[in-house]
Design a protein around this motif. Sequence first.
Motif, PDB file in Angstrom:
ATOM      1  N   GLN A 158       0.805  -1.223   0.000  1.00 39.35           N
ATOM      2  CA  GLN A 158       0.000   0.000   0.000  1.00 39.35           C
ATOM      3  C   GLN A 158       0.840   1.276   0.000  1.00 39.35           C
ATOM      4  OE1 GLN A 158      -2.993  -0.106  -0.729  1.00 39.35           O
ATOM      5  NE2 GLN A 158      -3.998   1.786  -0.086  1.00 39.35           N
ATOM      6  N   PRO A 159       1.893   1.383   0.827  1.00 45.00           N
ATOM      7  CA  PRO A 159       2.722   2.600   0.774  1.00 45.00           C
ATOM      8  C   PRO A 159       3.384   2.801  -0.592  1.00 45.00           C
ATOM      9  CG  PRO A 159       3.142   1.384   2.800  1.00 45.00           C
ATOM     10  CD  PRO A 159       2.320   0.491   1.926  1.00 45.00           C
ATOM     11  N   ILE A 160       3.747   1.715  -1.252  1.00 44.58           N
ATOM     12  CA  ILE A 160       4.341   1.820  -2.585  1.00 44.58           C
ATOM     13  C   ILE A 160       3.323   2.366  -3.564  1.00 44.58           C
ATOM     14  CG2 ILE A 160       5.417   0.526  -4.480  1.00 44.58           C
ATOM     15  CD1 ILE A 160       6.364  -1.514  -2.380  1.00 44.58           C
ATOM     16  N   ARG A 161       2.093   1.863  -3.502  1.00 44.05           N
ATOM     17  CA  ARG A 161       1.021   2.350  -4.376  1.00 44.05           C
ATOM     18  C   ARG A 161       0.758   3.833  -4.142  1.00 44.05           C
ATOM     19  NH1 ARG A 161      -4.211  -0.947  -3.640  1.00 44.05           N
ATOM     20  NH2 ARG A 161      -4.785   0.147  -5.545  1.00 44.05           N
ATOM     21  N   GLN A 162       0.726   4.221  -2.859  1.00 42.14           N
ATOM     22  CA  GLN A 162       0.460   5.625  -2.544  1.00 42.14           C
ATOM     23  C   GLN A 162       1.598   6.520  -3.021  1.00 42.14           C
ATOM     24  OE1 GLN A 162      -0.333   5.102   1.672  1.00 42.14           O
ATOM     25  NE2 GLN A 162      -2.522   5.323   1.363  1.00 42.14           N
ATOM     26  N   GLU A 163       2.812   6.035  -2.923  1.00 42.46           N
ATOM     27  CA  GLU A 163       3.966   6.801  -3.386  1.00 42.46           C
ATOM     28  C   GLU A 163       3.924   6.973  -4.903  1.00 42.46           C
ATOM     29  OE1 GLU A 163       7.532   8.942  -3.236  1.00 42.46           O
ATOM     30  OE2 GLU A 163       6.239   8.309  -1.583  1.00 42.46           O
ATOM     31  N   LEU A 164       3.534   5.909  -5.607  1.00 41.28           N
ATOM     32  CA  LEU A 164       3.425   5.983  -7.064  1.00 41.28           C
ATOM     33  C   LEU A 164       2.293   6.914  -7.478  1.00 41.28           C
ATOM     34  CD1 LEU A 164       3.982   2.238  -8.064  1.00 41.28           C
ATOM     35  CD2 LEU A 164       5.576   4.138  -8.374  1.00 41.28           C
ATOM     36  N   GLY A 165       1.169   6.864  -6.732  1.00 44.69           N
ATOM     37  CA  GLY A 165       0.052   7.761  -7.003  1.00 44.69           C
ATOM     38  C   GLY A 165      -0.648   7.549  -8.324  1.00 44.69           C
ATOM     39  N   LYS A 166      -0.532   6.348  -8.874  1.00 45.14           N
ATOM     40  CA  LYS A 166      -1.211   6.067 -10.130  1.00 45.14           C
ATOM     41  C   LYS A 166      -1.673   4.616 -10.164  1.00 45.14           C
ATOM     42  CE  LYS A 166       2.083   7.134 -12.982  1.00 45.14           C
ATOM     43  NZ  LYS A 166       2.795   7.269 -14.283  1.00 45.14           N
ATOM     44  N   ARG A 167      -2.518   4.321 -11.130  1.00 49.10           N
ATOM     45  CA  ARG A 167      -3.053   2.981 -11.265  1.00 49.10           C
ATOM     46  C   ARG A 167      -1.944   1.977 -11.548  1.00 49.10           C
ATOM     47  NH1 ARG A 167      -3.625  -0.634 -14.722  1.00 49.10           N
ATOM     48  NH2 ARG A 167      -2.613   0.638 -16.308  1.00 49.10           N
ATOM     49  N   THR A 168      -2.027   0.808 -10.896  1.00 46.84           N
ATOM     50  CA  THR A 168      -1.134  -0.309 -11.190  1.00 46.84           C
ATOM     51  C   THR A 168      -1.975  -1.579 -11.279  1.00 46.84           C
ATOM     52  OG1 THR A 168      -0.687  -1.017  -8.904  1.00 46.84           O
ATOM     53  CG2 THR A 168       0.669   0.796  -9.790  1.00 46.84           C
ATOM     54  N   ILE A 169      -1.343  -2.686 -11.526  1.00 43.73           N
ATOM     55  CA  ILE A 169      -2.051  -3.955 -11.611  1.00 43.73           C
ATOM     56  C   ILE A 169      -2.761  -4.292 -10.307  1.00 43.73           C
ATOM     57  CG2 ILE A 169      -0.086  -5.384 -10.933  1.00 43.73           C
ATOM     58  CD1 ILE A 169      -1.066  -7.470 -12.997  1.00 43.73           C
ATOM     59  N   PHE A 170      -2.328  -3.704  -9.188  1.00 46.01           N
ATOM     60  CA  PHE A 170      -2.992  -3.984  -7.922  1.00 46.01           C
ATOM     61  C   PHE A 170      -4.421  -3.430  -7.901  1.00 46.01           C
ATOM     62  CE2 PHE A 170       1.255  -5.078  -6.475  1.00 46.01           C
ATOM     63  CZ  PHE A 170       0.981  -6.189  -5.699  1.00 46.01           C
ATOM     64  N   ASN A 171      -4.686  -2.373  -8.651  1.00 45.18           N
ATOM     65  CA  ASN A 171      -6.066  -1.911  -8.805  1.00 45.18           C
ATOM     66  C   ASN A 171      -6.913  -2.998  -9.453  1.00 45.18           C
ATOM     67  OD1 ASN A 171      -4.321   0.711  -8.948  1.00 45.18           O
ATOM     68  ND2 ASN A 171      -6.384   1.437  -8.508  1.00 45.18           N
ATOM     69  N   LEU A 172      -6.315  -3.725 -10.382  1.00 43.23           N
ATOM     70  CA  LEU A 172      -7.037  -4.753 -11.132  1.00 43.23           C
ATOM     71  C   LEU A 172      -7.182  -6.048 -10.334  1.00 43.23           C
ATOM     72  CD1 LEU A 172      -5.201  -4.243 -14.559  1.00 43.23           C
ATOM     73  CD2 LEU A 172      -7.343  -3.197 -13.803  1.00 43.23           C
ATOM     74  N   MET A 173      -6.220  -6.332  -9.468  1.00 47.23           N
ATOM     75  CA  MET A 173      -6.246  -7.560  -8.680  1.00 47.23           C
ATOM     76  C   MET A 173      -7.304  -7.533  -7.583  1.00 47.23           C
ATOM     77  SD  MET A 173      -2.113  -7.808  -8.381  1.00 47.23           S
ATOM     78  CE  MET A 173      -2.068  -8.880  -6.943  1.00 47.23           C
ATOM     79  N   GLY A 174      -7.483  -6.384  -6.948  1.00 45.56           N
ATOM     80  CA  GLY A 174      -8.365  -6.283  -5.786  1.00 45.56           C
ATOM     81  C   GLY A 174      -9.776  -6.792  -6.023  1.00 45.56           C
ATOM     82  N   PRO A 175     -10.473  -6.281  -7.059  1.00 48.89           N
ATOM     83  CA  PRO A 175     -11.847  -6.730  -7.282  1.00 48.89           C
ATOM     84  C   PRO A 175     -11.967  -8.215  -7.604  1.00 48.89           C
ATOM     85  CG  PRO A 175     -11.442  -4.664  -8.426  1.00 48.89           C
ATOM     86  CD  PRO A 175     -10.114  -5.164  -7.941  1.00 48.89           C
ATOM     87  N   LEU A 176     -10.881  -8.837  -8.040  1.00 54.36           N
ATOM     88  CA  LEU A 176     -10.898 -10.263  -8.371  1.00 54.36           C
ATOM     89  C   LEU A 176     -10.559 -11.131  -7.162  1.00 54.36           C
ATOM     90  CD1 LEU A 176      -8.998 -10.113 -11.794  1.00 54.36           C
ATOM     91  CD2 LEU A 176     -11.471 -10.149 -11.412  1.00 54.36           C
ATOM     92  N   SER A 177     -10.380 -10.501  -6.002  1.00 52.09           N
ATOM     93  CA  SER A 177      -9.912 -11.220  -4.807  1.00 52.09           C
ATOM     94  C   SER A 177     -10.788 -10.904  -3.600  1.00 52.09           C
ATOM     95  CB  SER A 177      -8.454 -10.846  -4.520  1.00 52.09           C
ATOM     96  OG  SER A 177      -7.657 -11.019  -5.673  1.00 52.09           O
ATOM     97  N   ASN A 178     -12.102 -10.952  -3.780  1.00 52.21           N
ATOM     98  CA  ASN A 178     -13.031 -10.668  -2.688  1.00 52.21           C
ATOM     99  C   ASN A 178     -12.945 -11.770  -1.636  1.00 52.21           C
ATOM    100  OD1 ASN A 178     -15.670 -10.796  -1.199  1.00 52.21           O
ATOM    101  ND2 ASN A 178     -16.105  -8.992  -2.436  1.00 52.21           N
ATOM    102  N   PRO A 179     -12.721 -11.421  -0.358  1.00 49.75           N
ATOM    103  CA  PRO A 179     -12.570 -12.436   0.698  1.00 49.75           C
ATOM    104  C   PRO A 179     -13.826 -13.274   0.940  1.00 49.75           C
ATOM    105  CG  PRO A 179     -11.648 -10.336   1.383  1.00 49.75           C
ATOM    106  CD  PRO A 179     -12.423 -10.065   0.132  1.00 49.75           C
ATOM    107  N   ALA A 180     -14.984 -12.803   0.470  1.00 50.71           N
ATOM    108  CA  ALA A 180     -16.215 -13.568   0.624  1.00 50.71           C
ATOM    109  C   ALA A 180     -16.402 -14.573  -0.508  1.00 50.71           C
ATOM    110  CB  ALA A 180     -17.420 -12.627   0.687  1.00 50.71           C
ATOM    111  N   GLY A 181     -15.494 -14.555  -1.477  1.00 50.79           N
ATOM    112  CA  GLY A 181     -15.587 -15.492  -2.589  1.00 50.79           C
ATOM    113  C   GLY A 181     -16.855 -15.324  -3.409  1.00 50.79           C
TER     114      GLY A 181
END
Length: 330
Positions: A158-181
């Motif tokens: 998260q700190p790396i993402r905030q430092e970059l301040g732009k979209r990365t693949i982690f934006n794309l991964m999150g919605p595909l990884s819902n903990p409720a399945g």
Amino acid sequence: MKTLPLAVPHMNEAEAEEVFGWILDGDASDEEIARFLLAMTERSETSDEIAGAARALRARLIPIQAPDNAVDCCGTGGDGHHTLNVSTAVSLVVAAAGVPVAKHGNRAASSKSGAADTLEALGLDMEAAGKSAEKTLAELGICFLFAKNHHPAMGRIQPIRQELGKRTIFNLMGPLSNPAGVKRQLIGIARPGYVPIYAAAKAKLGTERTFIASGDEGLDELSLAGGNELADVTGSEFEMRRVDAGMAGLEHAPVEAIRGGDAAHNAKALKALLEGMPGPYRDAVLLNAAATLIIADKAADWAEGAAIAAESLDSGKAGKLLANWIEMAN
């Protein structure tokens, strides 16, 4: 420490899963990770890479129990439009209409106010909401799955993402990884031309039904402004469609009409929406709620979905749900 490969050559799904496993397990330096993520963003990620990265994140998450018919609606973020929190409001509207919503979200990484920021400004204690997620989902039909509680491996990312301040693949991964399945989702992404690529990644991972949507202007949700690219993903296949506000009987409006601000600003707007405020924000919520209700088999078409969503707001059920959620979680 691992040396990450150059991001220019494309990786297959298995290679991507392995490399992102290294990243999530802390086997690469922050500088290496930042360089790698930026390089991937500049040349665009493939469906194999997105699916593989999501599998790595899924393998490391802390899951919760959820009803079989639970859904999620969220955007990838990173669209740069800084709109009001549409998917957060949609979650309340859809849950109040009787569809369990396991809302997966985070604080802002590249925007002014993420779902967690706005809900917190409304009075929802994030730590308490996380601890009571299974309970509120079972009893109220809604929960907030705060990413940091369910993805401990993301703590150093998260700190790396905030430092970059732009979209990365982690934006794309999150919605595909819902903990409720969840097996049914509405996912907004910030690039209309990328919808089929992201849909292909979702298809590789499997789903009962998911809509992948992007406004023509690069909005990471269904837009009122003009047309929308939409992929309807079922099982391991998908179909592309065009969607616009008129299909739900709603008026077109420019993106500027739903421009947001900080958490306090967005929370005030969401509260006004729940109290009956008309206008483009309401219409944007109705359009995206209609999509979510279609996915959930609660509505047969866009017009019926918008009507069900409007009743959820106008009856006061969505507002009451938020109050009950805050009371139970806190």
